[in-house]
Design an enzyme around this catalytic site. Structure first.
Site, PDB file in Angstrom:
ATOM      1  N   ASN A  60       0.877  -1.169   0.000  1.00 27.32           N
ATOM      2  CA  ASN A  60       0.000   0.000   0.000  1.00 27.32           C
ATOM      3  C   ASN A  60       0.914   1.219   0.000  1.00 27.32           C
ATOM      4  O   ASN A  60       1.491   1.566   1.031  1.00 27.32           O
ATOM      5  CB  ASN A  60      -0.898  -0.015   1.247  1.00 27.32           C
ATOM      6  CG  ASN A  60      -1.702   1.267   1.388  1.00 27.32           C
ATOM      7  OD1 ASN A  60      -1.845   2.024   0.431  1.00 27.32           O
ATOM      8  ND2 ASN A  60      -2.219   1.522   2.581  1.00 27.32           N
TER       9      ASN A  60
ATOM     10  N   LYS B 165       0.168   4.257  -0.307  1.00 28.39           N
ATOM     11  CA  LYS B 165      -0.468   5.442   0.295  1.00 28.39           C
ATOM     12  C   LYS B 165      -0.259   6.661  -0.628  1.00 28.39           C
ATOM     13  O   LYS B 165      -0.273   6.512  -1.827  1.00 28.39           O
ATOM     14  CB  LYS B 165       0.062   5.683   1.706  1.00 28.39           C
ATOM     15  CG  LYS B 165       0.073   4.399   2.559  1.00 28.39           C
ATOM     16  CD  LYS B 165       0.206   4.680   4.006  1.00 28.39           C
ATOM     17  CE  LYS B 165       0.414   3.374   4.757  1.00 28.39           C
ATOM     18  NZ  LYS B 165       0.133   3.469   6.169  1.00 28.39           N
TER      19      LYS B 165
ATOM     20  N   HIS C  78      -9.507   1.138   4.491  1.00 30.20           N
ATOM     21  CA  HIS C  78      -8.248   1.302   5.226  1.00 30.20           C
ATOM     22  C   HIS C  78      -8.475   2.214   6.433  1.00 30.20           C
ATOM     23  O   HIS C  78      -9.263   3.168   6.353  1.00 30.20           O
ATOM     24  CB  HIS C  78      -7.174   1.890   4.305  1.00 30.20           C
ATOM     25  CG  HIS C  78      -5.813   1.821   4.905  1.00 30.20           C
ATOM     26  ND1 HIS C  78      -5.361   2.759   5.800  1.00 30.20           N
ATOM     27  CD2 HIS C  78      -4.820   0.919   4.771  1.00 30.20           C
ATOM     28  CE1 HIS C  78      -4.126   2.430   6.182  1.00 30.20           C
ATOM     29  NE2 HIS C  78      -3.780   1.320   5.570  1.00 30.20           N
TER      30      HIS C  78
ATOM     31  N   GLU D 243      -6.831   4.557   7.617  1.00 31.15           N
ATOM     32  CA  GLU D 243      -6.585   5.985   7.382  1.00 31.15           C
ATOM     33  C   GLU D 243      -7.800   6.641   6.739  1.00 31.15           C
ATOM     34  O   GLU D 243      -8.097   7.815   6.991  1.00 31.15           O
ATOM     35  CB  GLU D 243      -5.317   6.171   6.520  1.00 31.15           C
ATOM     36  CG  GLU D 243      -4.069   5.920   7.362  1.00 31.15           C
ATOM     37  CD  GLU D 243      -2.875   5.401   6.589  1.00 31.15           C
ATOM     38  OE1 GLU D 243      -2.848   5.511   5.359  1.00 31.15           O
ATOM     39  OE2 GLU D 243      -1.954   4.863   7.245  1.00 31.15           O
TER      40      GLU D 243
ATOM     41  N   GLU E 187      -5.814  -5.270  10.308  1.00 30.94           N
ATOM     42  CA  GLU E 187      -4.835  -4.218  10.559  1.00 30.94           C
ATOM     43  C   GLU E 187      -5.157  -3.490  11.860  1.00 30.94           C
ATOM     44  O   GLU E 187      -5.989  -2.563  11.862  1.00 30.94           O
ATOM     45  CB  GLU E 187      -4.842  -3.216   9.405  1.00 30.94           C
ATOM     46  CG  GLU E 187      -4.460  -3.813   8.076  1.00 30.94           C
ATOM     47  CD  GLU E 187      -3.762  -2.792   7.189  1.00 30.94           C
ATOM     48  OE1 GLU E 187      -2.643  -3.074   6.755  1.00 30.94           O
ATOM     49  OE2 GLU E 187      -4.312  -1.708   6.976  1.00 30.94           O
TER      50      GLU E 187
ATOM     51  N   GLY F  55       1.966   2.074  10.694  1.00 36.13           N
ATOM     52  CA  GLY F  55       2.903   3.186  10.553  1.00 36.13           C
ATOM     53  C   GLY F  55       3.547   3.616  11.864  1.00 36.13           C
ATOM     54  O   GLY F  55       4.174   4.666  11.937  1.00 36.13           O
TER      55      GLY F  55
ATOM     56  N   SER G 214       2.994  -2.388  10.341  1.00 37.44           N
ATOM     57  CA  SER G 214       4.443  -2.379  10.567  1.00 37.44           C
ATOM     58  C   SER G 214       5.098  -3.723  10.266  1.00 37.44           C
ATOM     59  O   SER G 214       6.063  -4.105  10.931  1.00 37.44           O
ATOM     60  CB  SER G 214       4.765  -1.908  11.997  1.00 37.44           C
ATOM     61  OG  SER G 214       4.289  -0.590  12.196  1.00 37.44           O
TER      62      SER G 214
HETATM   63  C1  PEP Z   1      -0.930  -0.082   5.816  1.00 37.96           C
HETATM   64  O1  PEP Z   1      -0.876   1.048   5.361  1.00 37.96           O
HETATM   65  O2  PEP Z   1      -1.847  -0.829   5.500  1.00 37.96           O
HETATM   66  C2  PEP Z   1       0.140  -0.517   6.728  1.00 37.96           C
HETATM   67  C3  PEP Z   1       0.060  -1.706   7.266  1.00 37.96           C
HETATM   68  O3  PEP Z   1       1.136   0.379   6.955  1.00 37.96           O
HETATM   69  P1  PEP Z   1       2.547   0.073   7.689  1.00 37.96           P
HETATM   70  O4  PEP Z   1       3.057  -1.223   7.109  1.00 37.96           O
HETATM   71  O5  PEP Z   1       3.417   1.234   7.353  1.00 37.96           O
HETATM   72  O6  PEP Z   1       2.253  -0.060   9.153  1.00 37.96           O
END
Ligand code: PEP
Length: 256
Positions: A13, A15, A98, A100, A170, A176, A216
């Site tokens: 992803n 972003k 997501h 975000e 998630e 992040g 992460s």
């Molecule tokens: C994501 O954006 O779905 C995600 C898991 O981000 P990160 O790996 O940076 O935590």
């Protein structure tokens, strides 16, 4: 152990990152590193990069996804992109719900459901994101919350359509932040999602559904996470922007 029944998927992803030349450079770097992958490899990229990346991945095993889509087919929705527009371009996947988008753009379980149905109707494969906030985990309601999010998101989705749905667990506190869920925590909630799917669609359909972990995940911790019995790959944010790190995660899922 039913892990062999389903496909592991590693999806990046990106972003809101990468101009078109930068996107081309990144995907060109990823392609040779993942050419021998034993799992599905997807790059979910900003709308502006879709055409560039679709062109660049031709002849490779890298699939392309978008990061969102609107639920209406067309109309007066300034700034939005429909599922049909994505499908017409040759886009195969789309991330829906997501955290975000839930946090910053007013996404609710209901709009996640509408987007999921619209994407499936357009023939897209959906990476459907669910996950708890830190306060939810501290209040001991993770399992209930994630089950509820899953249930509402899939309202009206048929068993046939479920074959085109991947669920990404998630935990919001892990996205992040550098804080990864432990492998046990990730597996436990992925198993709750699978049990929810079994109640809705039956055990066979639940066992055939890919459930990813995201939050992460990186080159170092991926192997332990993807080896869990209910974790079928990952949705990768930060680490998907570095070709060698992304490739190391793909390799971990291949061995997984
Ligand atoms: C994501 O954006 O779905 C995600 C898991 O981000 P990160 O790996 O940076 O935590």
């Amino acid at each position: 152990m039913n892990k062999a029944l389903r496909k592991a998927v590693i999806a990046g992803n990106w972003k809101m990152n990468k101009t078109r030349p930068e996107a081309k450079e990144l995907v060109e770097a990823i392609k040779p590193l993942v050419a021998g992958a034993g799992c599905e490899v997807v790059a979910c990229v900003p709308f502006t990069n879709l055409e560039t990346v679709l062109e660049a991945v031709k002849g490779s095993n890298v699939k392309v996804g978008a990061e969102n889509c609107h639920f209406e087919k067309s109309g007066a929705f300034t700034g939005e992109i429909s599922a049909d527009m994505l499908a017409e371009m040759g886009v195969e996947y789309v991330i829906i719900g997501h955290s975000e988008r839930r946090q910053y753009f007013g996404e609710t379980d209901e709009t996640v459901n509408k987007r999921t149905r619209a994407a499936l109707a357009a023939g897209l494969k959906v990476i459907l994101c669910v996950g708890e906030m830190l306060a939810d985990r501290e209040n001991g309601i993770t399992d209930e919350l994630v089950a509820m999010q899953t249930k509402i998101a899939l309202k009206g989705v048929t068993a046939e359509e479920l074959k085109n749905v991947i669920i990404a667990y998630e935990p919001v506190w892990a996205i992040g932040t550098g804080k990864t869920a432990t492998a046990e925590q990730a597996n436990e909630v992925c198993a709750v999602i699978r049990a929810t799917l079994a109640k809705l669609y039956g055990k066979e359909a639940a066992d055939a559904t890919t459930i990813q972990y995201g939050g992460s995940m990186n080159a170092k911790n991926a192997a332990e996470l993807v080896a869990q019995p209910d974790v079928d790959g990952g949705l990768i944010g930060g680490a998907s922007l570095k070709a060698p790190d992304f490739a190391a995660i793909v390799e971990a899922a291949t061995k997984g």
